[in-house]
Design an enzyme around this catalytic site. Structure first.
Site, short mmCIF file in Angstrom:
data_model
loop_
_atom_site.label_atom_id
_atom_site.label_comp_id
_atom_site.label_asym_id
_atom_site.label_seq_id
_atom_site.Cartn_x
_atom_site.Cartn_y
_atom_site.Cartn_z
N CYS A 189 88.08 127.62 -65.88
CA CYS A 189 89.28 129.17 -65.64
C CYS A 189 89.69 128.94 -64.38
O CYS A 189 90.41 128.44 -65.32
CB CYS A 189 87.54 129.91 -65.10
SG CYS A 189 88.01 131.73 -65.73
N HIS A 218 83.40 129.08 -69.39
CA HIS A 218 82.63 128.41 -68.20
C HIS A 218 81.12 128.06 -69.23
O HIS A 218 80.35 128.68 -69.02
CB HIS A 218 81.72 130.27 -67.83
CG HIS A 218 82.87 130.84 -67.04
ND1 HIS A 218 82.49 130.20 -65.72
CD2 HIS A 218 83.70 131.55 -67.65
CE1 HIS A 218 83.65 131.35 -65.27
NE2 HIS A 218 83.98 131.54 -65.72
N GLU A 259 79.05 126.31 -67.28
CA GLU A 259 77.80 126.28 -67.08
C GLU A 259 76.61 127.41 -67.02
O GLU A 259 75.43 127.45 -66.64
CB GLU A 259 77.99 126.47 -64.93
CG GLU A 259 78.54 128.23 -64.67
CD GLU A 259 80.31 127.83 -64.90
OE1 GLU A 259 80.95 128.49 -64.44
OE2 GLU A 259 80.67 126.92 -65.64
N GLY A 289 52.56 130.19 -46.64
CA GLY A 289 52.04 130.58 -47.64
C GLY A 289 53.19 130.47 -48.41
O GLY A 289 52.94 130.41 -49.75
N VAL A 293 57.04 129.37 -50.68
CA VAL A 293 56.76 128.61 -51.63
C VAL A 293 57.76 127.47 -50.58
O VAL A 293 57.13 126.56 -50.96
CB VAL A 293 58.07 128.95 -53.17
CG1 VAL A 293 58.58 126.94 -53.13
CG2 VAL A 293 57.13 129.34 -53.67
#
Length: 523
Positions: free
Chosen positions: A85, A179, A181, A234, A236
């Site tokens: 882009c 794009h 992605e 606790g 992630v």
């Protein structure tokens, strides 16, 4: 050991909302990459030594005098370059082509007809019925390239964008106006794989197993036989950090779990059972509920509550860390988006989204070194690492829970009575979402305690008790969100259970506000 940084892609960020997606896709392919502001120096690029470079999209116009430009060295480094882009437009302009404003912005789906042969589009075709190969893509641009630079050929065109893709096969320079992605571009991942693997020649070493092996080796090299302290919540990030450190240094890791009284039902016991009993970590539980609740008395303004919760946590953690007299290092669960958000461009062109609590060093009085084993990883990668380390999937994929915990889900002043009622009501809500198969269909679900009373009838008696609100949303990025259309019979079942099983709650309401205008959390 595999060198997971042997081949690497440099992504220069021109400000697109999709830039982090490019990095995540490259990592998904199995190749390490880093995301830098567009205004880096030649020296920085040389030191990074990329195998290939990707120029992202961006909101600016290449036709304006002060618009961002790629460093000239990008085109002299002798490595393949892909412009996406805005990245394609600045590549075209900087190499002698021409860009002009479009008569209208192109935003949405488009079909690109492929012209001439290019390694970037090898084996790609989304329309097998067409005489010419075509790609179904996602466009989002205002300017367009109107004249190709010398040495480039046209490789893709649409009805409204005559030059939708271009390539210089001899120098391995490629540009696409769309794009690749985003998931809306059907063959986007295959296109990026063509660039990263086939054109740049990268080996796909970036895998959970190799990342773990590398992280463990780096921790050992950094801390040696020293002792490390970690605040384990606790969540992630801190959980995966703990297991990586434990694998590297074993009992030299000291985990401190601060139970602030603002956690979910039985959460403190679950953390201790998981990390103390199951994984055998060296973990201390500090029961600080009274201390937090005392400090929060009389405070009803949301930001003041957040600040007080943060201050008390630092005080408690600092006291515990001083008890561990031989500790030399502090571990943190900083992840890559935290680093990106906190990195300011040297020219000020790249905007800083926020300053993250995990980035920017330690308080002056904490004379500890910093260990951040997740610093290179995106959240989805952290989850994959956690799974490979043996953490249960239901824990890794649990809905987000705010740092201040129930402190921002009890509206107004926080009291133990309110927290206890909210814990029970929320546990019923989450249990029923699991049982009905709705938990993973929504992005986040929780209960909010409202400091208002409502009349109810139980049997022959009248009751005057508290109100809770259920909140469930669907979102991709948490920047915008829709309220989840849970079935009425499910909402009815949840409401009946809460009112009948939680003594002190007489009414349940459901929040049907989107974001915007409402935020996801109430405070």
């Amino acid at each position: 050991m595999n060198n997971i940084h042997n081949h690497k892609i440099l992504i220069l960020d021109f400000g697109s909302q999709y830039t982090q997606l490019i990095a995540r896709r490259v990592r998904e392919i199995g190749v390490y990459c880093e995301l830098w502001a567009w205004d880096v120096t030649e020296q920085q690029i040389r030191e990074f030594n990329p195998t290939g470079i990707i120029l992202s999209g961006g909101p600016e116009s290449t036709t304006e005098d002060n618009s961002p430009r790629a460093p000239e060295y990008v085109f002299n480094a002798g490595v393949p370059v892909l412009g996406i882009c805005y990245g394609m437009q600045t590549m075209a302009m900087q190499l002698g082509g021409l860009t002009e404003p479009s008569s209208h912005r192109e935003f949405g789906y488009a079909s690109v007809s492929l012209e001439n042969s290019t390694a970037l589009f090898a084996q790609l075709n989304d329309d097998l019925n067409s005489s010419l190969p075509k790609l179904d893509v996602w466009m989002s641009h205002g300017d367009k390239v109107t004249r190709l630079p010398e040495g480039f050929q046209l490789t893709g065109t649409t009805s409204t964008c005559p030059i939708a893709a271009m390539s210089d096969e001899s120098r391995h320079f490629y540009g696409v106006q769309f794009h690749p992605e985003v998931t809306h571009t059907k063959s986007g991942l295959a296109l990026l794989t063509n660039f990263v693997v086939n054109i740049c020649g990268c080996t796909t070493n970036w895998t959970p197993e190799n990342i773990i092996e590398d992280a463990v080796a780096r921790i050992k090299a950094q801390v040696g036989d020293d002792e490390v302290i970690l605040g384990l919540s606790g969540g992630v990030d801190s959980s995966v950090t703990a297991l990586l450190l434990h694998r590297a240094i074993g009992k030299n890791l000291h985990c401190v779990f601060v139970d602030n009284g603002l956690l979910r039902l039985n959460e403190g016991d679950q953390v201790m059972e998981m990390f103390g009993d199951k994984f055998g970590l060296n973990i201390i539980r500090v029961n600080a509920e009274d201390r937090f609740l005392d400090a929060l008395k009389g405070i009803d303004e949301p930001e003041s509550k957040r600040k007080m919760i943060g201050k008390v946590f630092v005080d408690v953690f600092d006291e515990e860390s001083h008890k561990q007299t031989s500790v030399k290092w502090l571990a943190q669960g900083t992840i890559y988006p935290d680093v990106i958000e906190s990195a300011a461009s040297k020219t000020g062109k790249a905007h800083v989204i926020k300053s993250h609590h995990n980035v920017g060093g330690l308080p002056d009085y904490m004379k500890l070194g910093l260990v951040e084993p997740l610093r290179e990883l995106f959240k989805d990668e952290v989850r994959k690492i956690g799974l490979a380390l043996g953490l249960p999937a239901e824990m890794l994929n649990r809905h987000p829970f705010p740092g201040p915990g129930l402190g921002v889900r009890v509206l107004g002043e926080i009291k133990k009575e309110y927290c206890d009622l909210l814990r029970k009501a929320d546990a019923i809500f989450i249990e029923e979402l699991y049982n009905s198969g709705w938990y993973y269909k929504v992005s986040q679900a929780f209960t909010v305690f409202l400091p208002v009373k409502s009349v109810g009838v139980m049997g022959d008696g009248r009751k005057y008790d508290w109100v809770v609100s259920l909140r469930a949303v669907e979102t991709i990025d948490f920047m915008t969100a829709h309220w989840a259309h849970l079935p009425y019979d499910l909402l009815g079942k949840i409401s009946n259970r809460i009112i009948n099983e939680v003594d002190g709650i007489s009414r349940v309401v459901y929040d049907v506000s989107g974001k915007p205008p409402a935020t996801i959390e109430w405070e």
